[in-house]
Scaffold this motif. Structure first.
Motif, PDB file in Angstrom:
ATOM      1  N   ARG A 118      44.649  46.085  42.454  1.00 55.02           N
ATOM      2  CA  ARG A 118      45.562  46.549  41.082  1.00 55.02           C
ATOM      3  C   ARG A 118      45.551  44.828  40.797  1.00 55.02           C
ATOM      4  NH1 ARG A 118      50.757  50.736  40.845  1.00 55.02           N
ATOM      5  NH2 ARG A 118      51.616  49.487  38.444  1.00 55.02           N
ATOM      6  N   GLU A 119      46.282  44.311  41.917  1.00 46.75           N
ATOM      7  CA  GLU A 119      47.659  43.095  41.104  1.00 46.75           C
ATOM      8  C   GLU A 119      46.459  42.249  40.959  1.00 46.75           C
ATOM      9  OE1 GLU A 119      49.608  45.577  44.295  1.00 46.75           O
ATOM     10  OE2 GLU A 119      47.620  45.130  44.323  1.00 46.75           O
ATOM     11  N   TYR A 120      45.180  41.548  41.075  1.00 42.48           N
ATOM     12  CA  TYR A 120      44.605  40.711  40.870  1.00 42.48           C
ATOM     13  C   TYR A 120      43.623  41.053  39.630  1.00 42.48           C
ATOM     14  CZ  TYR A 120      43.633  38.062  44.829  1.00 42.48           C
ATOM     15  OH  TYR A 120      44.547  36.875  46.157  1.00 42.48           O
ATOM     16  N   PHE A 121      43.477  42.518  39.160  1.00 41.77           N
ATOM     17  CA  PHE A 121      43.575  42.881  37.595  1.00 41.77           C
ATOM     18  C   PHE A 121      44.287  42.694  36.816  1.00 41.77           C
ATOM     19  CE2 PHE A 121      38.847  45.473  37.665  1.00 41.77           C
ATOM     20  CZ  PHE A 121      38.765  44.232  38.750  1.00 41.77           C
ATOM     21  N   ASP A 122      45.498  42.683  37.166  1.00 45.46           N
ATOM     22  CA  ASP A 122      46.619  42.775  36.639  1.00 45.46           C
ATOM     23  C   ASP A 122      46.629  41.315  36.101  1.00 45.46           C
ATOM     24  OD1 ASP A 122      47.350  44.960  35.858  1.00 45.46           O
ATOM     25  OD2 ASP A 122      48.665  45.409  37.561  1.00 45.46           O
ATOM     26  N   LEU A 123      47.059  40.246  37.320  1.00 47.60           N
ATOM     27  CA  LEU A 123      46.594  38.518  36.272  1.00 47.60           C
ATOM     28  C   LEU A 123      45.980  38.219  36.459  1.00 47.60           C
ATOM     29  CD1 LEU A 123      48.569  37.560  40.621  1.00 47.60           C
ATOM     30  CD2 LEU A 123      49.416  37.211  38.085  1.00 47.60           C
ATOM     31  N   LEU A 124      44.625  38.356  36.059  1.00 47.01           N
ATOM     32  CA  LEU A 124      43.938  38.362  36.050  1.00 47.01           C
ATOM     33  C   LEU A 124      43.304  38.584  34.000  1.00 47.01           C
ATOM     34  CD1 LEU A 124      40.771  39.560  38.323  1.00 47.01           C
ATOM     35  CD2 LEU A 124      40.796  36.506  37.513  1.00 47.01           C
ATOM     36  N   ARG A 167      36.570  43.874  31.748  1.00 49.74           N
ATOM     37  CA  ARG A 167      37.224  44.897  33.081  1.00 49.74           C
ATOM     38  C   ARG A 167      37.872  44.790  33.462  1.00 49.74           C
ATOM     39  NH1 ARG A 167      31.965  42.993  36.753  1.00 49.74           N
ATOM     40  NH2 ARG A 167      30.292  43.597  35.223  1.00 49.74           N
ATOM     41  N   THR A 168      39.706  43.879  33.096  1.00 46.43           N
ATOM     42  CA  THR A 168      40.989  44.593  33.300  1.00 46.43           C
ATOM     43  C   THR A 168      41.738  44.447  32.951  1.00 46.43           C
ATOM     44  OG1 THR A 168      41.044  41.980  33.160  1.00 46.43           O
ATOM     45  CG2 THR A 168      40.561  42.248  35.592  1.00 46.43           C
ATOM     46  N   LEU A 195      45.789  31.476  41.894  1.00 43.49           N
ATOM     47  CA  LEU A 195      46.118  32.617  41.576  1.00 43.49           C
ATOM     48  C   LEU A 195      45.850  33.023  42.689  1.00 43.49           C
ATOM     49  CD1 LEU A 195      45.032  35.415  39.963  1.00 43.49           C
ATOM     50  CD2 LEU A 195      42.600  34.765  40.724  1.00 43.49           C
ATOM     51  N   HIS A 196      46.744  34.504  42.712  1.00 35.53           N
ATOM     52  CA  HIS A 196      46.868  34.918  44.389  1.00 35.53           C
ATOM     53  C   HIS A 196      47.767  36.341  43.862  1.00 35.53           C
ATOM     54  CE1 HIS A 196      48.474  35.490  48.293  1.00 35.53           C
ATOM     55  NE2 HIS A 196      47.986  34.976  49.115  1.00 35.53           N
ATOM     56  N   ARG A 221      35.083  39.193  41.851  1.00 31.37           N
ATOM     57  CA  ARG A 221      33.288  39.932  41.776  1.00 31.37           C
ATOM     58  C   ARG A 221      33.312  41.163  41.357  1.00 31.37           C
ATOM     59  NH1 ARG A 221      28.739  37.692  44.460  1.00 31.37           N
ATOM     60  NH2 ARG A 221      29.564  36.311  46.536  1.00 31.37           N
ATOM     61  N   GLU A 222      34.234  42.376  41.492  1.00 32.58           N
ATOM     62  CA  GLU A 222      34.737  43.370  40.943  1.00 32.58           C
ATOM     63  C   GLU A 222      35.148  43.422  39.004  1.00 32.58           C
ATOM     64  OE1 GLU A 222      36.302  47.933  40.595  1.00 32.58           O
ATOM     65  OE2 GLU A 222      36.836  46.328  42.740  1.00 32.58           O
ATOM     66  N   ALA A 223      36.021  42.249  38.659  1.00 29.80           N
ATOM     67  CA  ALA A 223      36.513  41.703  37.463  1.00 29.80           C
ATOM     68  C   ALA A 223      35.726  40.995  36.206  1.00 29.80           C
ATOM     69  CB  ALA A 223      37.439  40.751  38.531  1.00 29.80           C
ATOM     70  N   GLY A 224      34.460  40.500  37.384  1.00 27.76           N
ATOM     71  CA  GLY A 224      33.306  39.737  36.909  1.00 27.76           C
ATOM     72  C   GLY A 224      33.016  38.257  36.722  1.00 27.76           C
ATOM     73  N   PHE A 225      33.181  38.438  37.531  1.00 28.65           N
ATOM     74  CA  PHE A 225      32.653  36.957  38.729  1.00 28.65           C
ATOM     75  C   PHE A 225      31.466  36.862  39.840  1.00 28.65           C
ATOM     76  CE2 PHE A 225      37.090  36.418  37.196  1.00 28.65           C
ATOM     77  CZ  PHE A 225      37.500  34.714  36.527  1.00 28.65           C
ATOM     78  N   ALA A 226      30.807  35.909  39.331  1.00 28.05           N
ATOM     79  CA  ALA A 226      29.566  35.405  40.293  1.00 28.05           C
ATOM     80  C   ALA A 226      30.254  34.042  40.503  1.00 28.05           C
ATOM     81  CB  ALA A 226      28.471  34.976  39.027  1.00 28.05           C
ATOM     82  N   VAL A 227      29.030  33.671  41.718  1.00 30.36           N
ATOM     83  CA  VAL A 227      29.159  32.696  42.423  1.00 30.36           C
ATOM     84  C   VAL A 227      28.465  31.676  41.692  1.00 30.36           C
ATOM     85  CG1 VAL A 227      28.855  31.085  44.554  1.00 30.36           C
ATOM     86  CG2 VAL A 227      29.751  32.778  44.773  1.00 30.36           C
ATOM     87  N   GLU A 228      29.228  30.390  41.313  1.00 33.87           N
ATOM     88  CA  GLU A 228      28.557  29.368  40.688  1.00 33.87           C
ATOM     89  C   GLU A 228      27.727  28.226  41.312  1.00 33.87           C
ATOM     90  OE1 GLU A 228      30.365  26.151  38.022  1.00 33.87           O
ATOM     91  OE2 GLU A 228      30.312  27.394  36.682  1.00 33.87           O
TER      92      GLU A 228
END
Length: 320
Positions: free
Chosen positions: A95-101, A312-313, A88-89, A131-138
């Motif tokens: 915008r770019e990360y949200f499109d891929l996610l 979110r994306t 994932l890069h 984090r903005e897309a809903g991910f949290a540190v596990e």
């Protein structure tokens, strides 16, 4: 005559497309060039083909590759309903990360309820987007390395022996899978593997002869595992799947397995060693440090619910 304001250049056109045979070369080139900046553990490379187990996407900016995403949705991931990002890069930001996610989350919907990935803790911008897309540190993990493979020669406690696996060794493969899965059940986020994964590893040219092995107790039962493979750096041997059954711990078997992997590295001509360890596993950290390994980086494992990522994306994904 009044001055005309400078023309505003048009915003670049970005779009995400599935990876096919037509754009596979562009996808793999992008993965090779930019993927290692984040995580090279399962980076798509030579021989990779996108399929139902590996849905993959290329982000194009004005027709040029500017991002890539690929999921691991193999049997163990579907069984656990957790899909891992192999890459994932994106060049750019939110915008770019949200499109891929969004594209990856949509592909995961029938098979997984969660997405997860590892990123270097120092990669602040993609971490912020995630984090903005809903991910949290596990959890966190340390990347550790040693600049040579010259550990002391391995010496097993009386009666214990290390049994290398070979292609077609059904008994050994089954024992490896059983022991590895029951010991890694203790590790947060670890997924169980199947016989097929081990059979594929034994055919992988990156796994040297003896790179997968089962530890046998004096009574012949399987009680531990070891795995070693060529890292992205071709001169580095990556050590993993070091496990010992609980009732056999405290006898120096973890050190024996580690030194056995180092001896394999010396025999096969590797110059350095690497491994990763859960940041909370103080016993393993102490062992590795006592054998000359040092922390070279910190990784974070992030996870998120697929429905949350979609909401979110992808505009409108949570409606209806």
């Amino acid at each position: 005559m009044s001055e005309q304001p400078d023309a505003v250049p048009p915003a670049p056109e970005t779009r995400v497309v599935p990876v096919t045979d037509a754009n596979l070369e562009d996808f793999l080139s992008y993965c090779s060039l930019r993927g290692p900046e984040h995580d090279d553990s399962y980076l798509p490379g030579a021989g990779f083909r996108p399929d139902a187990d590996h849905p993959s996407f290329l982000l194009l900016r004005d027709g040029r590759p500017a991002g890539a995403a690929s999921l691991l949705l193999e049997a163990e991931h579907r069984a656990a309903r957790r899909a891992r990002f192999a890459v994932l890069h994106a060049e750019g930001g939110r915008r770019e990360y949200f499109d891929l996610l969004g594209a990856a989350a949509a592909a995961a919907v029938p098979f997984a309820g969660e997405l997860f990935l590892f990123l270097p803790e120092a990669r602040v911008e993609p971490l912020s987007c995630l984090r903005e897309a809903g991910f949290a540190v596990e959890r966190r993990a340390f990347e550790m390395a040693r600049d040579d493979p010259d550990l002391e020669a391995p010496s097993a406690p009386p009666g214990y022996r290390l049994e290398p696996l070979r292609p077609g060794d059904g008994r050994g493969i089954r024992a490896y899978v059983e022991v590895r899965n029951r010991n890694f059940r203790e590790v947060l986020g670890s997924l169980p593997i199947g016989d097929g994964t081990v059979r594929a590893d034994l055919e992988d040219p990156g796994v040297p002869p003896g790179g997968l092995a089962v530890l046998r107790a004096p009574d012949g039962s399987a009680c531990g595992t070891m795995r070693a493979e060529r890292d992205v750096d071709p001169e580095c041997l990556s050590i993993g799947a070091l496990s010992v059954d609980r009732k056999h711990r405290g006898r120096g078997l973890g050190r024996f397995l580690l030194r056995s992997a180092a001896a394999l590295g010396r025999r096969e001509g590797f110059r350095t060693l690497s491994l990763s360890v859960n940041a909370l596993n103080e016993n393993a950290l102490g062992l590795y440090e006592s054998e000359g390994f040092s922390v070279r980086g910190t990784w974070v494992c992030l996870s998120a619910s697929v429905p949350v990522v979609l909401a979110r994306t992808v505009p409108g994904a949570g409606e209806g």
